[in-house]
Design an enzyme around this catalytic site. Structure first.
Site, PDB file in Angstrom:
ATOM      1  N   ASP A  59      -4.394   2.618   7.192  1.00 36.38           N
ATOM      2  CA  ASP A  59      -5.025   3.833   7.700  1.00 36.38           C
ATOM      3  C   ASP A  59      -6.545   3.834   7.716  1.00 36.38           C
ATOM      4  O   ASP A  59      -7.160   4.755   8.250  1.00 36.38           O
ATOM      5  CB  ASP A  59      -4.536   5.044   6.904  1.00 36.38           C
ATOM      6  CG  ASP A  59      -4.609   4.828   5.400  1.00 36.38           C
ATOM      7  OD1 ASP A  59      -5.649   4.348   4.920  1.00 36.38           O
ATOM      8  OD2 ASP A  59      -3.613   5.133   4.710  1.00 36.38           O
ATOM      9  N   HIS A  66      -1.860  -5.794   5.341  1.00 36.40           N
ATOM     10  CA  HIS A  66      -0.871  -5.385   6.337  1.00 36.40           C
ATOM     11  C   HIS A  66      -1.534  -4.938   7.637  1.00 36.40           C
ATOM     12  O   HIS A  66      -0.901  -4.320   8.481  1.00 36.40           O
ATOM     13  CB  HIS A  66       0.027  -4.266   5.789  1.00 36.40           C
ATOM     14  CG  HIS A  66       0.961  -4.742   4.721  1.00 36.40           C
ATOM     15  ND1 HIS A  66       1.637  -3.893   3.879  1.00 36.40           N
ATOM     16  CD2 HIS A  66       1.342  -5.999   4.354  1.00 36.40           C
ATOM     17  CE1 HIS A  66       2.374  -4.598   3.030  1.00 36.40           C
ATOM     18  NE2 HIS A  66       2.210  -5.872   3.307  1.00 36.40           N
TER      19      HIS A  66
END
Length: 258
Positions: free
Chosen positions: A108, A125
């Site tokens: 994010d 990730h």
């Protein structure tokens, strides 16, 4: 030892460590209103993750179209999110010279909003904030591609080479980024203090990072709301929410340093 004493001990370890590595998972993001996709009510209760594998993305135009539809929903949610007290605490650690690096499973970008610098953050990730061409590796700002999707494109392609574009996140079945993964394991092995925050430590290979740190002599602290797979090997396990816990730890750090 009482809860406050445990938090003070973590603060002392932060101040005394020459190489502190912080490792974070979805528990940090949930406190900013980003749901854990695997939990009840999360994305994967409404979508079948098997449909969104990397292999399907490569194989089918229809699969790519669905992938982008889901991606737009996730990105809209993430873009509006704000860093919480835990993000701000970790950024403060860096500003105080107390952070070797931050390894994050989250996609994010909230650590950057909080103030962490890119050279201190390892995103194992990937990130939703960029889009990559799978052929020539050109990187696009996500908002540029979002504008193209809003204008009617269903499966965007690279302006330079015509290759497939994909959010710069690690999809199911997609190899982990080699450079970031290798660097994360190198930093874990060199850590004096390894702090896990908001991760249940079930997603591999990331779940091995605290094990590698501990095996190489690091002091291992785990801060999480629920039990984790590494609790048995940790030197400290603290049950609590990431934000309030890290906020209190940094209060102790400031007090001790002054």
């Amino acid at each position: 030892m009482g809860k406050e004493e445990v938090l003070k001990q973590i603060a002392e370890k932060i101040l005394g460590s020459r190489r502190t590595v912080v490792f974070v998972g979805a528990g940090l993001s949930t406190e900013s209103g980003i749901p854990d996709f695997r939990s009840p009510g999360g994305i994967w209760t409404r979508f079948d993750p098997e449909e969104f594998t990397y292999q399907n993305f490569l194989a089918s135009e229809r699969a790519r179209e669905k992938y982008w539809q889901l991606g737009r929903e996730i990105y809209a949610l993430i873009k509006s999110a704000l860093p919480n007290a835990a993000h701000l605490a970790i950024a403060e650690m860096e500003k105080m010279g107390l952070l070797d690096c931050l390894i994050t499973q989250n996609i994010d970008g909230l650590h950057f909003k909080a103030g962490n610098s890119p050279e201190r953050v390892i995103e194992i990730h990937g990130t939703v904030m960029y889009v990559l061409c799978l052929t020539c590796a050109k990187r696009y700002e996500r908002d540029e591609i979002e504008a193209r999707l809003a204008a009617g494109e269903k499966v965007p392609r690279c302006n330079d080479c015509g290759g497939l574009l994909k959010p710069a996140t690690v999809a199911f079945g997609q190899p982990m980024p080699e450079r970031e993964t290798a660097e994360a394991f190198r930093r874990a092995a060199a850590a004096e203090l390894f702090i896990c925050i908001g991760s249940s430590l079930v997603v591999h290979p990331a779940a091995q990072l605290p094990v590698v740190a501990k095996d190489n002599g690091a002091f291992l602290a785990i801060i999480n709301r629920d039990a984790t797979t590494c609790d048995a090997i940790a030197d400290i396990v603290y049950r609590g929410l990431a934000g309030p816990t890290m906020e209190k730890i940094m209060e102790h750090v400031r007090e001790m340093r002054s």
